[in-house]
Design a protein around this motif. Structure first.
Motif, PDB file in Angstrom:
ATOM      1  N   MET A  76       0.807  -1.141  -0.247  1.00 28.29           N
ATOM      2  CA  MET A  76       0.106   0.290  -0.010  1.00 28.29           C
ATOM      3  C   MET A  76       1.025   1.612  -0.092  1.00 28.29           C
ATOM      4  O   MET A  76       1.863   1.005   0.456  1.00 28.29           O
ATOM      5  CB  MET A  76      -0.818   0.141   1.325  1.00 28.29           C
ATOM      6  N   SER A  77       0.827   2.476  -0.659  1.00 33.62           N
ATOM      7  CA  SER A  77       0.895   3.619  -0.889  1.00 33.62           C
ATOM      8  C   SER A  77       0.324   4.581  -0.527  1.00 33.62           C
ATOM      9  O   SER A  77      -0.368   4.904  -1.532  1.00 33.62           O
ATOM     10  CB  SER A  77       1.653   3.481  -2.032  1.00 33.62           C
ATOM     11  N   THR A  78       1.183   5.955   0.611  1.00 28.82           N
ATOM     12  CA  THR A  78       0.366   6.945   0.182  1.00 28.82           C
ATOM     13  C   THR A  78       1.221   8.235  -0.897  1.00 28.82           C
ATOM     14  O   THR A  78       2.058   8.214  -0.211  1.00 28.82           O
ATOM     15  CB  THR A  78      -0.636   7.492   1.192  1.00 28.82           C
ATOM     16  N   THR A  79      -0.162   9.048  -1.111  1.00 30.10           N
ATOM     17  CA  THR A  79       0.914  10.547  -1.177  1.00 30.10           C
ATOM     18  C   THR A  79      -0.046  11.381  -1.909  1.00 30.10           C
ATOM     19  O   THR A  79      -1.287  11.308  -1.663  1.00 30.10           O
ATOM     20  CB  THR A  79       1.311   9.878  -3.877  1.00 30.10           C
ATOM     21  N   GLU A  80       0.985  12.629  -1.299  1.00 35.11           N
ATOM     22  CA  GLU A  80      -0.387  13.381  -0.940  1.00 35.11           C
ATOM     23  C   GLU A  80       0.198  15.447  -1.729  1.00 35.11           C
ATOM     24  O   GLU A  80       0.821  15.144  -3.179  1.00 35.11           O
ATOM     25  CB  GLU A  80       0.472  14.738   0.570  1.00 35.11           C
ATOM     26  N   TYR A  81      -0.879  15.514  -2.022  1.00 34.07           N
ATOM     27  CA  TYR A  81      -0.815  16.722  -3.520  1.00 34.07           C
ATOM     28  C   TYR A  81      -1.519  17.993  -3.057  1.00 34.07           C
ATOM     29  O   TYR A  81      -2.453  17.741  -1.978  1.00 34.07           O
ATOM     30  CB  TYR A  81      -1.640  16.384  -4.309  1.00 34.07           C
ATOM     31  N   GLN A  82      -1.112  18.954  -3.789  1.00 36.53           N
ATOM     32  CA  GLN A  82      -1.386  21.127  -3.164  1.00 36.53           C
ATOM     33  C   GLN A  82      -2.495  20.466  -3.904  1.00 36.53           C
ATOM     34  O   GLN A  82      -2.241  20.164  -5.511  1.00 36.53           O
ATOM     35  CB  GLN A  82      -0.941  20.940  -2.843  1.00 36.53           C
ATOM     36  N   VAL A  83      -3.775  20.617  -4.024  1.00 38.35           N
ATOM     37  CA  VAL A  83      -4.770  21.500  -5.399  1.00 38.35           C
ATOM     38  C   VAL A  83      -5.169  22.789  -4.712  1.00 38.35           C
ATOM     39  O   VAL A  83      -5.285  23.308  -4.021  1.00 38.35           O
ATOM     40  CB  VAL A  83      -5.664  20.336  -4.966  1.00 38.35           C
ATOM     41  N   THR A  84      -4.945  23.601  -6.017  1.00 35.94           N
ATOM     42  CA  THR A  84      -5.363  25.031  -6.091  1.00 35.94           C
ATOM     43  C   THR A  84      -6.781  25.358  -6.818  1.00 35.94           C
ATOM     44  O   THR A  84      -6.913  24.083  -7.480  1.00 35.94           O
ATOM     45  CB  THR A  84      -4.470  25.975  -6.327  1.00 35.94           C
ATOM     46  N   GLY A  85      -7.707  26.027  -6.163  1.00 37.50           N
ATOM     47  CA  GLY A  85      -8.828  26.151  -6.727  1.00 37.50           C
ATOM     48  C   GLY A  85     -10.147  25.685  -5.936  1.00 37.50           C
ATOM     49  O   GLY A  85     -11.204  26.005  -5.980  1.00 37.50           O
ATOM     50  N   MET A  86      -9.338  24.719  -4.630  1.00 45.17           N
ATOM     51  CA  MET A  86     -11.040  24.187  -4.721  1.00 45.17           C
ATOM     52  C   MET A  86     -11.214  25.570  -3.079  1.00 45.17           C
ATOM     53  O   MET A  86     -10.587  25.733  -2.487  1.00 45.17           O
ATOM     54  CB  MET A  86     -10.176  23.184  -3.266  1.00 45.17           C
ATOM     55  N   THR A  87     -12.791  25.559  -3.146  1.00 44.74           N
ATOM     56  CA  THR A  87     -13.607  26.038  -2.286  1.00 44.74           C
ATOM     57  C   THR A  87     -14.527  25.653  -1.106  1.00 44.74           C
ATOM     58  O   THR A  87     -14.612  26.111  -0.058  1.00 44.74           O
ATOM     59  CB  THR A  87     -13.995  27.435  -2.438  1.00 44.74           C
ATOM     60  N   CYS A  88     -15.090  24.366  -2.121  1.00 45.41           N
ATOM     61  CA  CYS A  88     -16.066  23.967  -0.885  1.00 45.41           C
ATOM     62  C   CYS A  88     -15.850  22.664  -0.820  1.00 45.41           C
ATOM     63  O   CYS A  88     -15.453  22.087  -1.422  1.00 45.41           O
ATOM     64  CB  CYS A  88     -17.192  24.824  -1.666  1.00 45.41           C
ATOM     65  N   GLY A  89     -17.000  22.184  -0.129  1.00 45.97           N
ATOM     66  CA  GLY A  89     -17.325  20.368  -0.271  1.00 45.97           C
ATOM     67  C   GLY A  89     -17.949  20.662  -2.308  1.00 45.97           C
ATOM     68  O   GLY A  89     -17.636  18.838  -1.896  1.00 45.97           O
ATOM     69  N   HIS A  90     -18.342  20.930  -2.798  1.00 46.58           N
ATOM     70  CA  HIS A  90     -18.807  20.170  -4.007  1.00 46.58           C
ATOM     71  C   HIS A  90     -17.736  20.345  -4.379  1.00 46.58           C
ATOM     72  O   HIS A  90     -17.224  19.150  -5.715  1.00 46.58           O
ATOM     73  CB  HIS A  90     -19.679  21.424  -5.259  1.00 46.58           C
ATOM     74  N   CYS A  91     -16.588  20.737  -4.001  1.00 41.93           N
ATOM     75  CA  CYS A  91     -14.986  20.982  -4.980  1.00 41.93           C
ATOM     76  C   CYS A  91     -14.904  19.429  -4.377  1.00 41.93           C
ATOM     77  O   CYS A  91     -14.173  18.976  -5.393  1.00 41.93           O
ATOM     78  CB  CYS A  91     -14.273  21.982  -4.989  1.00 41.93           C
ATOM     79  N   GLU A  92     -15.064  19.212  -3.342  1.00 39.21           N
ATOM     80  CA  GLU A  92     -14.197  17.899  -2.885  1.00 39.21           C
ATOM     81  C   GLU A  92     -14.681  16.990  -3.451  1.00 39.21           C
ATOM     82  O   GLU A  92     -13.348  15.463  -3.912  1.00 39.21           O
ATOM     83  CB  GLU A  92     -13.887  17.683  -1.508  1.00 39.21           C
ATOM     84  N   THR A  93     -15.437  17.053  -3.735  1.00 41.65           N
ATOM     85  CA  THR A  93     -16.736  15.527  -4.129  1.00 41.65           C
ATOM     86  C   THR A  93     -16.743  15.548  -5.968  1.00 41.65           C
ATOM     87  O   THR A  93     -16.103  14.333  -6.506  1.00 41.65           O
ATOM     88  CB  THR A  93     -18.000  15.593  -4.075  1.00 41.65           C
ATOM     89  N   ALA A  94     -15.974  16.797  -6.439  1.00 42.80           N
ATOM     90  CA  ALA A  94     -15.673  17.016  -7.364  1.00 42.80           C
ATOM     91  C   ALA A  94     -14.079  15.942  -7.855  1.00 42.80           C
ATOM     92  O   ALA A  94     -14.557  15.240  -8.845  1.00 42.80           O
ATOM     93  CB  ALA A  94     -15.996  17.856  -8.112  1.00 42.80           C
ATOM     94  N   ILE A  95     -13.312  16.037  -7.671  1.00 43.49           N
ATOM     95  CA  ILE A  95     -11.861  15.723  -7.220  1.00 43.49           C
ATOM     96  C   ILE A  95     -11.880  14.337  -6.916  1.00 43.49           C
ATOM     97  O   ILE A  95     -11.560  13.438  -7.618  1.00 43.49           O
ATOM     98  CB  ILE A  95     -10.847  16.768  -6.061  1.00 43.49           C
ATOM     99  N   ARG A  96     -13.053  14.425  -6.037  1.00 43.41           N
ATOM    100  CA  ARG A  96     -12.724  12.169  -5.416  1.00 43.41           C
ATOM    101  C   ARG A  96     -13.607  11.688  -6.401  1.00 43.41           C
ATOM    102  O   ARG A  96     -12.927  10.619  -7.324  1.00 43.41           O
ATOM    103  CB  ARG A  96     -13.844  11.963  -4.106  1.00 43.41           C
TER     104      ARG A  96
END
Length: 69
Positions: A1-21
């Motif tokens: 199992m591997s975990t990787t982190e990313y910085q995302v620009t432009g997210m402002t709300c829960g809808h943004c999180e849902t779209a990315i997910r």
């Protein structure tokens, strides 16, 4: 199992999180996704090696920009 982190620009709300997910979940081998508009952080867990290009393209498809942390 591997975990990787990313910085995302432009997210402002829960809808943004849902779209990315939704986009990142379509990548083969992804077993977990944590995304936070508050911190601008996306954490992806996979059962194998992760293709950064695929994750960045998926975030782009959702309308945001990601770089590996």
């Amino acid at each position: 199992m591997s975990t990787t982190e990313y910085q995302v620009t432009g997210m402002t709300c829960g809808h943004c999180e849902t779209a990315i997910r939704a986009e990142v979940s379509e990548i083969s081998g992804v077993t977990g996704i944590e995304v936070s508009a508050t911190t601008g952080c996306l954490t992806v867990t996979t059962d194998n090696s992760l293709d950064d290009t695929a994750v960045i393209a998926a975030v782009d498809e959702a309308g945001y920009t990601a770089v590996r942390s």
